[in-house]
Write an enzyme that holds these catalytic residues in place. Sequence first.
Site, PDB file in Angstrom:
ATOM      1  N   ASP A 101      -5.035   9.977 -11.353  1.00  0.00           N
ATOM      2  CA  ASP A 101      -5.324  10.298 -10.014  1.00  0.00           C
ATOM      3  C   ASP A 101      -4.608   9.400  -8.911  1.00  0.00           C
ATOM      4  OD1 ASP A 101      -7.420  10.989  -7.896  1.00  0.00           O
ATOM      5  OD2 ASP A 101      -8.364   8.865  -8.428  1.00  0.00           O
ATOM      6  N   LEU A 102      -4.722   9.735  -7.807  1.00  0.00           N
ATOM      7  CA  LEU A 102      -4.130   8.999  -6.890  1.00  0.00           C
ATOM      8  C   LEU A 102      -4.946   7.647  -6.179  1.00  0.00           C
ATOM      9  CD1 LEU A 102      -1.353   8.037  -5.147  1.00  0.00           C
ATOM     10  CD2 LEU A 102      -2.107   9.812  -3.486  1.00  0.00           C
ATOM     11  N   ASP A 103      -5.850   8.283  -5.230  1.00  0.00           N
ATOM     12  CA  ASP A 103      -6.767   7.395  -4.499  1.00  0.00           C
ATOM     13  C   ASP A 103      -7.838   6.650  -5.345  1.00  0.00           C
ATOM     14  OD1 ASP A 103      -5.713   8.560  -2.083  1.00  0.00           O
ATOM     15  OD2 ASP A 103      -6.875  10.090  -2.190  1.00  0.00           O
ATOM     16  N   THR A 160      -6.375   3.883  -1.378  1.00  0.00           N
ATOM     17  CA  THR A 160      -6.705   4.883  -0.223  1.00  0.00           C
ATOM     18  C   THR A 160      -8.000   5.501  -0.270  1.00  0.00           C
ATOM     19  OG1 THR A 160      -5.366   6.353  -1.692  1.00  0.00           O
ATOM     20  CG2 THR A 160      -4.615   5.747   0.445  1.00  0.00           C
ATOM     21  N   LYS A 203     -15.723  10.825  -3.463  1.00  0.00           N
ATOM     22  CA  LYS A 203     -14.356  10.520  -4.324  1.00  0.00           C
ATOM     23  C   LYS A 203     -13.981  11.717  -5.199  1.00  0.00           C
ATOM     24  CE  LYS A 203     -14.719   5.609  -4.157  1.00  0.00           C
ATOM     25  NZ  LYS A 203     -14.973   4.257  -4.877  1.00  0.00           N
ATOM     26  N   GLY A 204     -12.847  12.074  -4.953  1.00  0.00           N
ATOM     27  CA  GLY A 204     -12.211  13.133  -5.589  1.00  0.00           C
ATOM     28  C   GLY A 204     -12.464  14.592  -5.132  1.00  0.00           C
ATOM     29  N   ARG A 227     -11.181  17.763   0.743  1.00  0.00           N
ATOM     30  CA  ARG A 227     -11.561  17.419   2.471  1.00  0.00           C
ATOM     31  C   ARG A 227     -12.804  18.367   2.653  1.00  0.00           C
ATOM     32  NH1 ARG A 227      -6.725  18.269   5.898  1.00  0.00           N
ATOM     33  NH2 ARG A 227      -5.796  17.208   4.341  1.00  0.00           N
ATOM     34  N   SER A 246      -3.669  14.399  -7.986  1.00  0.00           N
ATOM     35  CA  SER A 246      -4.620  14.311  -6.922  1.00  0.00           C
ATOM     36  C   SER A 246      -4.964  15.320  -6.113  1.00  0.00           C
ATOM     37  CB  SER A 246      -3.746  13.235  -6.041  1.00  0.00           C
ATOM     38  OG  SER A 246      -4.312  13.024  -4.798  1.00  0.00           O
ATOM     39  N   ALA A 247      -6.455  15.216  -5.585  1.00  0.00           N
ATOM     40  CA  ALA A 247      -6.892  16.282  -4.755  1.00  0.00           C
ATOM     41  C   ALA A 247      -6.327  16.136  -3.329  1.00  0.00           C
ATOM     42  CB  ALA A 247      -8.342  16.300  -4.806  1.00  0.00           C
ATOM     43  N   SER A 248      -5.453  15.266  -3.149  1.00  0.00           N
ATOM     44  CA  SER A 248      -5.094  14.899  -1.698  1.00  0.00           C
ATOM     45  C   SER A 248      -3.947  15.558  -1.033  1.00  0.00           C
ATOM     46  CB  SER A 248      -5.050  13.398  -1.263  1.00  0.00           C
ATOM     47  OG  SER A 248      -4.573  13.025  -0.145  1.00  0.00           O
ATOM     48  N   ASN A 255      -2.225  14.832   1.277  1.00  0.00           N
ATOM     49  CA  ASN A 255      -1.400  13.747   1.831  1.00  0.00           C
ATOM     50  C   ASN A 255      -0.852  12.778   0.656  1.00  0.00           C
ATOM     51  OD1 ASN A 255      -2.172  13.973   4.872  1.00  0.00           O
ATOM     52  ND2 ASN A 255      -4.125  13.700   3.857  1.00  0.00           N
ATOM     53  N   LYS A 304     -11.511  19.392  -7.970  1.00  0.00           N
ATOM     54  CA  LYS A 304     -12.174  18.721  -9.112  1.00  0.00           C
ATOM     55  C   LYS A 304     -13.862  18.901  -8.647  1.00  0.00           C
ATOM     56  CE  LYS A 304      -8.512  15.301  -8.951  1.00  0.00           C
ATOM     57  NZ  LYS A 304      -8.144  13.797  -8.643  1.00  0.00           N
ATOM     58  N   GLU A 319      -8.701   8.363 -13.914  1.00  0.00           N
ATOM     59  CA  GLU A 319      -9.480   8.584 -12.744  1.00  0.00           C
ATOM     60  C   GLU A 319     -10.604   7.517 -12.231  1.00  0.00           C
ATOM     61  OE1 GLU A 319     -10.482  10.505 -10.321  1.00  0.00           O
ATOM     62  OE2 GLU A 319      -9.387  12.386 -10.567  1.00  0.00           O
ATOM     63  N   ASP A 320     -11.059   7.295 -11.234  1.00  0.00           N
ATOM     64  CA  ASP A 320     -11.914   6.660 -10.363  1.00  0.00           C
ATOM     65  C   ASP A 320     -13.169   7.248 -10.213  1.00  0.00           C
ATOM     66  OD1 ASP A 320     -10.611   7.682  -8.090  1.00  0.00           O
ATOM     67  OD2 ASP A 320     -11.545   6.064  -7.056  1.00  0.00           O
TER      68      ASP A 320
END
Length: 222
Positions: free
Chosen positions: A10-12, A18, A46-47, A50, A117-119, A121, A148, A172-173
Amino acid sequence: MKEIKAFIFDLDGVITDTAEYHYLAWKELSNKLEVPFDREFNENLKGVSRMDSLEKILTKGNISGKFKEEEKIIIAEEKNEIYKELIKNITPKDLLPGIENLLKGLKGKDIKIALASASKNAMTVINGLKVYEYFDFIADAAICKNNKPAPDIFLMAAEGLGINPEECIGVEDAEAGIEAINSAKMFSVGVGDTKRMKNANMIFHSTKELNIDTIVKEFNNI
Ligand code: B16
Ligand code: MG
């Protein structure tokens, strides 16, 4: 015997913080909408994509019915503009502790690396962090059908790598992220507090504690 062939990150909140910028952007927007917003509520976002995050905020403020779909898209875009301003200055210094060593360690062991990542960006962030070269595959959230906690983005990453999900580790976080990894039938590693990460196969309190050998050992025990 099953063998670990890939790590899917995962990214963020895992590669970089972020998650904090998402929080600040949603907070600013919620203030404008006059919806109470705090860090505890932010954990539910989180995750989460948007549009789904915005829906949760509007529902919390009992104002979801007040807006047409087109208006919601504009509001979500407003949050994204605030977020994009915040991620403009991301540099390699923003990598979370231990992450670069972990990526190097995986490369050294010939274990594949992917991003889930779900982002939308994610590429801007990855480029700012200067870690693009480490990734063998980056799943594109823009073409992912189900967000997710659905497993789609993790499965997309495994497919992109050409590796069986059962031989992948997902990191993941977010609770929604751990659910996604588990549904993808991967081994889940949670970063964060034990209560929130309770469904993960393995928990580390922070990224600097992440350790390949400990994960391999636990994976082989299952
Ligand atoms: P964007 P991850 C997720 O990224 C974030 O955790 C979540 O807070 C955010 O709403 C989502 O990406 C969508 O991001 O608005 O940039 O497309 O944790 O899956 O890396
Ligand atoms: Mg995250």
